[in-house]
Design an enzyme around this catalytic site. Structure first.
Site, PDB file in Angstrom:
ATOM      1  N   ASP A  42       0.934  -1.161   0.112  1.00 38.10           N
ATOM      2  CA  ASP A  42       0.018   0.152  -0.025  1.00 38.10           C
ATOM      3  C   ASP A  42       0.907   1.194  -0.056  1.00 38.10           C
ATOM      4  O   ASP A  42       0.641   2.260  -0.711  1.00 38.10           O
ATOM      5  CB  ASP A  42      -0.852  -0.034   1.211  1.00 38.10           C
ATOM      6  CG  ASP A  42      -1.812   1.215   1.582  1.00 38.10           C
ATOM      7  OD1 ASP A  42      -2.652   1.394   0.998  1.00 38.10           O
ATOM      8  OD2 ASP A  42      -1.296   2.112   2.456  1.00 38.10           O
ATOM      9  N   GLU A 114      -2.170  -5.255  -3.851  1.00 32.39           N
ATOM     10  CA  GLU A 114      -1.183  -4.528  -3.261  1.00 32.39           C
ATOM     11  C   GLU A 114      -0.049  -5.308  -2.471  1.00 32.39           C
ATOM     12  O   GLU A 114       1.283  -5.067  -2.324  1.00 32.39           O
ATOM     13  CB  GLU A 114      -1.874  -3.622  -1.837  1.00 32.39           C
ATOM     14  CG  GLU A 114      -2.667  -2.453  -2.529  1.00 32.39           C
ATOM     15  CD  GLU A 114      -3.417  -1.574  -1.496  1.00 32.39           C
ATOM     16  OE1 GLU A 114      -3.572  -0.490  -1.364  1.00 32.39           O
ATOM     17  OE2 GLU A 114      -3.568  -2.294  -0.204  1.00 32.39           O
TER      18      GLU A 114
END
EC number: 3.1.26.3
Lengths: 253, 253
Positions: A42, A114
């Protein structure tokens, strides 16, 4: 599909193949899963997209950069990229998730993407992860209008009218229906100078206003298609196309 | 102080000195300011700290990692590091900000530090920026307890009592004073099994409860200083010391 196929689509070949496997492992599958990699990915994604936007939009201020970035890394946008990559074929899900269609769930697709980016960062370093991310995002970044993406319909309508030197619209609640827990609001949006009035309903006043603004914007664009504010019209039209997140990725193909 | 001094403190020497100057320029000083660099630096900082925490706390789950990271990159923590670096001596502020003490303002210090990190990233690449960030954060990361940092007093008290197999505390509003716009709440926190009752006041029920929990935690720690839950006591004590963000950096010196 094999891991090699996924690596080919990503344009990255893992030195440590078990990292890729871990990145594909959902928490429903085992205790050793991709959640920590997702935490890392992320961040790496945020930095890479920030860097891409910083260089591409040299005149955009930090507020606009943040708005554009938020739109490009939100769950729907990530799930869209994951779908393009065919991630759902590679997910390692628990039985419950498999049965309930977890491989289609946007949150699982976005989180897994992610995690894969985090795994590439661990495996090959930041530059490698950034290269993969730039390759995924460059077509998307080319297709967006940084002035409008992520703005809501009320904001877009206001900016369109200002560009045409017209007065701002007025919003009026014309009716409410239903009991307190399931109320429906009906809202009118008026643009007096263009003789436009539309009505729309929604579960909240805000939602109804946004729908009304979207419809009013379409009418306003039809009424004022060209002239001195051509750029604003083009922008508003592009933004309207991008209302569904899926359009971002489709444009990018 | 010269730019060279700041570079020495940072442990990084800029190839392009004008990037450092830009990073030090607040928007009150000129239109060409550090806000875009701050956008970039905020991301780079997040990724570097994420990576540091990921490797150091191999058993922490992603929720705890996020909590710890949020605490290490929040404004107060950044302003603290900026102060240690002597950033206030290097700021380029407009006249108004200069007169009103802008060089002491935590938001300006924190934003400028982020901008400098963004400038290092542009000037030297991700690895260089990460090295500077790791050097700034390693002593801080060593001094924190990842299990408690960033948790509020009510949570810490609850975890302390659970570690001692004691029942949870009860909170009661015992009085409210003042008019609606300036109400004061008085809250009692009881830990029956330890015969502890404290009262605290606050501008909201939540604030009063937190203050009461902090005081009750201190008493509970005094009543249950050792035994089977020694680790929890140590943790709670460390966390109590870290309530003021400045303590993070002081511990790290």
């Amino acid at each position: 599909m094999s891991a090699a196929t996924l690596e080919a689509v990503l344009g990255y070949c893992f030195q440590n193949k078990s990292l890729l496997e871990l990145a594909l492992t959902h928490r429903s599958h085992s205790a050793r899963n991709n959640e920590r990699l997702e935490f890392l990915g992320d961040s790496v994604l945020g930095t890479s997209v920030s860097s891409l936007l910083f260089h591409r939009f040299a005149k955009l201020n930090e507020g606009d950069l943040s708005r554009v970035r938020a739109n490009l890394v939100k769950q729907a946008a990530l799930a869209d990229i994951a779908q393009r990559l065919g991630l759902s074929e590679h997910l390692r899900l628990g039985e419950g998730e498999l049965k309930s269609g977890g491989f289609r769930r946007p949150s699982i697709l976005a989180d897994t993407l992610e995690a894969i980016l985090g795994a590439i960062y661990l495996d090959g370093g930041f530059e490698k992860a950034q290269a993969v991310i730039h390759q995924l995002y460059e077509p998307i970044v080319k297709s967006i209008d940084p002035q409008t993406i992520g703005k809501d319909a009320k904001t877009l309508l206001q900016e369109f009218l200002q560009a045409h030197k017209l007065a701002l619209p007025t919003y009026t609640v014309v009716a409410t229906h239903g009991a307190a827990h399931s109320q429906q609001f009906e809202v009118a949006c008026d643009i007096a100078e263009l003789d436009i009035q539309v009505q729309a309903a929604g579960a909240s006043r805000r939602a109804a206003e946004q729908t009304a603004a979207r419809q009013a914007l379409e009418k306003a664009m039809a009424a004022k298609p060209a002239g001195g504010a051509r750029k604003a019209v083009k922008r508003a039209r592009k933004a309207a196309q991008l209302t569904l997140p899926v359009a971002v990725a489709q444009d990018a193909r």
